[in-house]
Write an enzyme that holds these catalytic residues in place. Structure first.
Site, short mmCIF file in Angstrom:
data_model
loop_
_atom_site.label_atom_id
_atom_site.label_comp_id
_atom_site.label_asym_id
_atom_site.label_seq_id
_atom_site.Cartn_x
_atom_site.Cartn_y
_atom_site.Cartn_z
N HIS A 224 2.75 -54.99 9.84
CA HIS A 224 2.50 -53.55 9.65
C HIS A 224 2.73 -53.13 8.19
O HIS A 224 3.22 -52.03 7.92
CB HIS A 224 3.38 -52.70 10.57
CG HIS A 224 3.09 -52.88 12.03
ND1 HIS A 224 2.27 -52.04 12.75
CD2 HIS A 224 3.51 -53.82 12.91
CE1 HIS A 224 2.20 -52.45 14.00
NE2 HIS A 224 2.94 -53.53 14.13
N ASN A 297 2.17 -48.68 19.47
CA ASN A 297 0.87 -49.13 18.97
C ASN A 297 -0.22 -48.23 19.53
O ASN A 297 0.05 -47.34 20.34
CB ASN A 297 0.59 -50.57 19.41
CG ASN A 297 1.19 -51.61 18.47
OD1 ASN A 297 1.63 -51.29 17.37
ND2 ASN A 297 1.21 -52.85 18.90
N TYR A 507 14.24 -54.77 14.29
CA TYR A 507 13.85 -53.77 13.28
C TYR A 507 14.98 -53.40 12.33
O TYR A 507 14.76 -53.29 11.12
CB TYR A 507 13.28 -52.52 13.98
CG TYR A 507 11.93 -52.82 14.60
CD1 TYR A 507 11.84 -53.68 15.70
CD2 TYR A 507 10.77 -52.30 14.09
CE1 TYR A 507 10.62 -53.98 16.26
CE2 TYR A 507 9.54 -52.60 14.64
CZ TYR A 507 9.47 -53.45 15.73
OH TYR A 507 8.26 -53.76 16.28
C1 HEM Z 1 9.31 -59.13 19.91
C2 HEM Z 1 8.24 -58.50 19.47
C3 HEM Z 1 8.24 -57.81 18.15
C4 HEM Z 1 8.97 -58.06 17.03
C5 HEM Z 1 10.04 -59.12 16.83
C6 HEM Z 1 8.55 -57.11 16.04
C7 HEM Z 1 9.05 -57.06 14.75
C8 HEM Z 1 8.66 -56.16 13.80
C9 HEM Z 1 9.16 -56.14 12.45
C10 HEM Z 1 10.18 -57.11 11.88
C11 HEM Z 1 8.57 -55.12 11.82
C12 HEM Z 1 8.76 -54.70 10.36
C13 HEM Z 1 9.83 -53.64 10.34
C14 HEM Z 1 10.23 -53.23 8.95
O1 HEM Z 1 10.19 -54.05 8.01
O2 HEM Z 1 10.64 -52.06 8.79
C15 HEM Z 1 7.70 -54.48 12.76
C16 HEM Z 1 6.96 -53.35 12.50
C17 HEM Z 1 6.32 -52.65 13.48
N1 HEM Z 1 6.16 -53.01 14.80
FE1 HEM Z 1 6.87 -54.63 15.67
N2 HEM Z 1 7.58 -56.31 16.56
C18 HEM Z 1 7.37 -56.69 17.85
C19 HEM Z 1 6.49 -56.13 18.73
C20 HEM Z 1 5.91 -54.90 18.57
C21 HEM Z 1 5.26 -54.15 19.60
C22 HEM Z 1 5.09 -54.60 21.05
C23 HEM Z 1 4.88 -52.97 19.04
C24 HEM Z 1 4.17 -51.80 19.66
C25 HEM Z 1 4.27 -51.51 20.93
C26 HEM Z 1 5.27 -53.00 17.64
C27 HEM Z 1 5.07 -51.98 16.75
C28 HEM Z 1 5.45 -52.02 15.43
C29 HEM Z 1 5.15 -50.97 14.48
C30 HEM Z 1 4.39 -49.70 14.76
C31 HEM Z 1 5.69 -51.37 13.27
C32 HEM Z 1 5.60 -50.62 11.95
C33 HEM Z 1 6.75 -49.65 11.83
C34 HEM Z 1 6.55 -48.80 10.60
O3 HEM Z 1 5.60 -48.01 10.58
O4 HEM Z 1 7.33 -48.95 9.65
N3 HEM Z 1 5.90 -54.18 17.40
N4 HEM Z 1 7.76 -55.14 13.96
#
Ligand code: HEM
Length: 665
Positions: A224, A297, A507
């Site tokens: 992202h 999402n 996160y």
């Molecule tokens: C185990 C599964 C998942 C892991 C380990 C994971 C991990 C991460 C990580 C490490 C980030 C970066 C965060 C940062 O640097 O601030 C991220 C961002 C993000 N993830 Fe996930 N994610 C997973 C599943 C999902 C799912 C299922 C969704 C949606 C339903 C999702 C939505 C998002 C969104 C929207 C962001 C961006 C947040 C922002 O706008 O700063 N992720 N994710």
């Protein structure tokens, strides 16, 4: 050097309206999406973009003549548009020599809290505390004043920019200083020994500029990374106090500050906005009880149902370790070996796979969460944020074309619409499941690859999200914002969904790496309405008073120091089945197949949507090795014979087609 008095104004007037037919979306299948709309849309619409270049009216007083060109400034928000107008538009340009004033903000909006404009050669920044937002509650504290600068006002409701005093130099002009606040004498000529001589270590300003520049980047988000953000508010429109005790939901009409961020998943921070990829949909609610981060999402399901597979999923969709290119083999190898991904795969390759900008897509919490009311009664819930702008999507061809012309297409669309007062909004609804239904429901309600039927659990309205203010500084706000699904307020709790449980760790850990251990002290991440009182201390970039002289341990013998409050339980007591520790798939996952819901999705699509989905899949998978394609076709065949045979046919046609291969969309 003579002062340059005139301001040159360049106006690109871009107008063209091509109506493109996009297949009608039959995702209104209650199993999948609630509000399918808009089979036709106009693209691109008529737009007017203004670039204003101004020059200083007086030369710097004592400094030697500048060796660089006179400083040019662009009006906020117009830069990229003006220099890179969308293709296929008739662009005319006009220039005038008047010292025109160009406002980059919407003046007729009572909600707009920060706007900037140029009058002559002056940048005018105005901020007002919005009439629509309730004044901070009584618990608002002086320690939060720093954070308030991001909210357009201080604790007195005055705007930060109005309060900001400008330090002036001896000529009365605003003074340029070093990072430590010493006056800069000359910003064009480094300190040298004579005219042709070498540079000197005494030039702090030069050393500081080069050194700070080298440290401008922080690690980008591992996923992202490409995103756009905006400020706004959430308003309760329906009473849901029977479901949730969170105070920001307590009464109809109550408003809460929010910050939203929308993103693509696998591309880097400069990647094309029109990639075929799920979109992130994150909202930070700054509530009086602390922040609630809703990190979802634009799809109600996901590729995997256990967080342990997330790094592999993402590795397979990012760049090849040798070639550093997107890799169709890795992409389809992983997916074809993990058939639980099929539901998300079909959505991603369907016409909904590339939304026409962030404003035209729904948002979903995707996971099941728990809502608890003030009597302690709990329900399972799923969050839906339905776009009030209507669903609009881009075809494969449009996405690829726009990726080349305007990689920041969605970022720009969001910024420009907010700038001109066309505030995007979403209606927040929930599906509600009584706790006792969960074990009996025909799907595992905690399996992230499944949706709940809208017939079984209809949508119930909660409120409206409105985004009415652009960020003032991208890095400070959009880059540094850190969302975490673990940040919940009383009344909102996690479910046993295994992906959600993994995310509860991921996160905050990512934010500590990306923005440092004290990332919650960064203003955009602070809640100005719930004072932080903690015994945590020290660490890199401690920028608050760090607890002052107060004891940094608990328990302690002092009466006026923070202590836990047993009357505000953070979790609704619930019973978990005991058992033998091991690595098991839940019983229901073993019993139910991965194909039923994707099959319903495929069979519910119109012929036109099916055709586009197949074309999108064939165009993408054709880059993979034959044995991987065969394995994925077998997965499609288990779902529906017609899906598999149509992909095979489309692949045959693709092989004969001279079209270049692209993984962008
Ligand atoms: C185990 C599964 C998942 C892991 C380990 C994971 C991990 C991460 C990580 C490490 C980030 C970066 C965060 C940062 O640097 O601030 C991220 C961002 C993000 N993830 Fe996930 N994610 C997973 C599943 C999902 C799912 C299922 C969704 C949606 C339903 C999702 C939505 C998002 C969104 C929207 C962001 C961006 C947040 C922002 O706008 O700063 N992720 N994710």
């Amino acid at each position: 050097m003579a002062p340059v008095a005139a301001a040159a104004s360049l106006v690109f007037s871009c107008s063209s309206s091509t109506t493109v037919s996009v297949s009608s979306l039959l995702f209104n299948n209650p199993l999948h999406f609630a509000n399918s709309t808009s089979p036709l849309f106009s693209y691109p619409s008529s737009q007017m973009h203004t670039l204003v270049v101004t020059a200083p009216t007086s030369a710097a007083p004592a400094a030697p003549p500048p060796t660089t060109k006179a400083i040019s400034r662009l009006s906020v928000g117009d830069t990229r548009l003006a220099t890179n107008p969308p293709r296929n538009l008739n662009c005319t340009s006009s220039s005038s020599n008047s010292s025109a004033s160009s406002s980059s903000s919407s003046s007729n909006s009572s909600n707009l809290r920060s706007s900037s404009s140029f009058t002559g050669n002056k940048l005018v920044v105005k901020s007002t505390f919005p009439a629509t937002i309730a004044a901070p509650p009584a618990g608002f504290v002086a320690g939060c004043v720093r954070a308030m600068s991001l909210f357009g006002g201080d604790s007195n409701g005055k705007s930060s920019s109005q309060n900001e005093e400008i330090r002036r130099g001896s000529s009365g002009e605003p003074l340029y200083t070093t990072l430590a606040g010493h006056p800069v004498t000359d910003d064009n000529n480094s300190l040298t020994v004579g005219e042709g001589g070498t540079l000197l270590f005494e030039d702090l300003h030069l050393l500081e500029k080069l050194a700070h520049f080298n440290r401008e980047r922080v690690p980008e988000r591992v996923v992202h990374a490409k995103g756009a953000g905006a400020h706004g508010y959430f308003e309760v429109t329906k009473d849901v106090s029977d479901l949730c005790k969170a105070k920001f939901l307590s009464e109809v009409g109550k408003k809460t500050e929010v910050f939203g961020r929308w993103s693509t998943v696998t591309g880097e921070s400069g990647y094309a906005d029109t990639a075929r990829d799920p979109r992130g949909f994150s909202i930070k609610f700054y509530t009086e009880e602390g922040n609630w981060d809703m990190v979802g999402n634009n799809t109600p399901v996901f590729f995997i149902r256990d967080g342990i597979k997330f790094p592999d999923l993402i590795h397979s969709q990012k760049r090849n370790p040798q070639t550093h290119m997107k890799d169709p083999n890795a992409f389809w190898d992983f997916l074809s070996l993990v058939p639980e991904s099929l539901h998300q795969v079909l959505i991603t390759f369907s016409p909904r796979g590339v939304p026409d900008g962030h404003r035209h897509m729904h948002g979903y919490g995707s996971h099941t969460y728990k809502w608890v009311n003030s009597e302690g009664k709990a329900h399972w819930v799923k969050f839906h944020f339905l776009t009030d702008q209507g669903i609009k999507n881009l075809t494969h061809e449009q996405s690829v074309e726009i990726a080349g012309i305007n990689p920041d297409y969605s970022t720009e669309d969001l910024f420009q619409n907010i700038q001109k007062g066309n505030y995007p909004s979403w209606t927040f609804k929930v599906q509600v499941m009584p706790l006792e239904d969960a074990p009996k429901y025909r799907f595992d309600p905690f399996d992230l690859t499944k949706v709940w039927s809208h017939k079984d659990y209809p949508l119930r309205e909660v409120g409206k999200l409105v985004f009415n203010r652009n960020p003032t500084n991208y890095f400070a706000e959009v880059e540094q914002v850190a969302f975490s699904p673990a940040h919940m307020v009383a009344g909102i709790e996690a479910s046993p969904d295994r992906v959600l449980q993994s995310r509860l760790f991921a996160y905050d850990d990512a934010a500590r790496y990306r923005a440092g251990g004290n990332y919650l002290q960064i203003p955009i991440n602070q809640c100005p309405f719930a004072k932080v009182q903690t015994y945590a201390r020290d660490g890199f970039m401690t920028v608050n008073n760090n607890g002052g002289s107060k004891p940094n341990y608990y328990p302690n013998s002092f009466e006026d120091l923070p202590r836990p409050d047993p009357h505000t339980p953070d979790v609704h007591p619930y019973k978990l089945e005991g058992g033998v520790v091991g690595r098991y798939p839940p019983r229901k996952w073993v019993e139910q197949d991965d194909y039923e819901q994707p099959r319903a999705l495929w069979q519910g699509m119109s012929a036109e949507d099916q055709e586009m989905t197949v074309k999108n899949i064939a165009g993408h998978i054709q880059g993979a090795k034959e044995f991987i394609i065969k394995r994925q076709i077998a997965v499609f065949r288990k779902c529906d014979e017609s899906l598999a045979s149509k992909v095979e046919e489309a692949l045959d046609m693709k092989k004969k087609s001279p079209e270049p291969y692209t993984m962008v969309a």
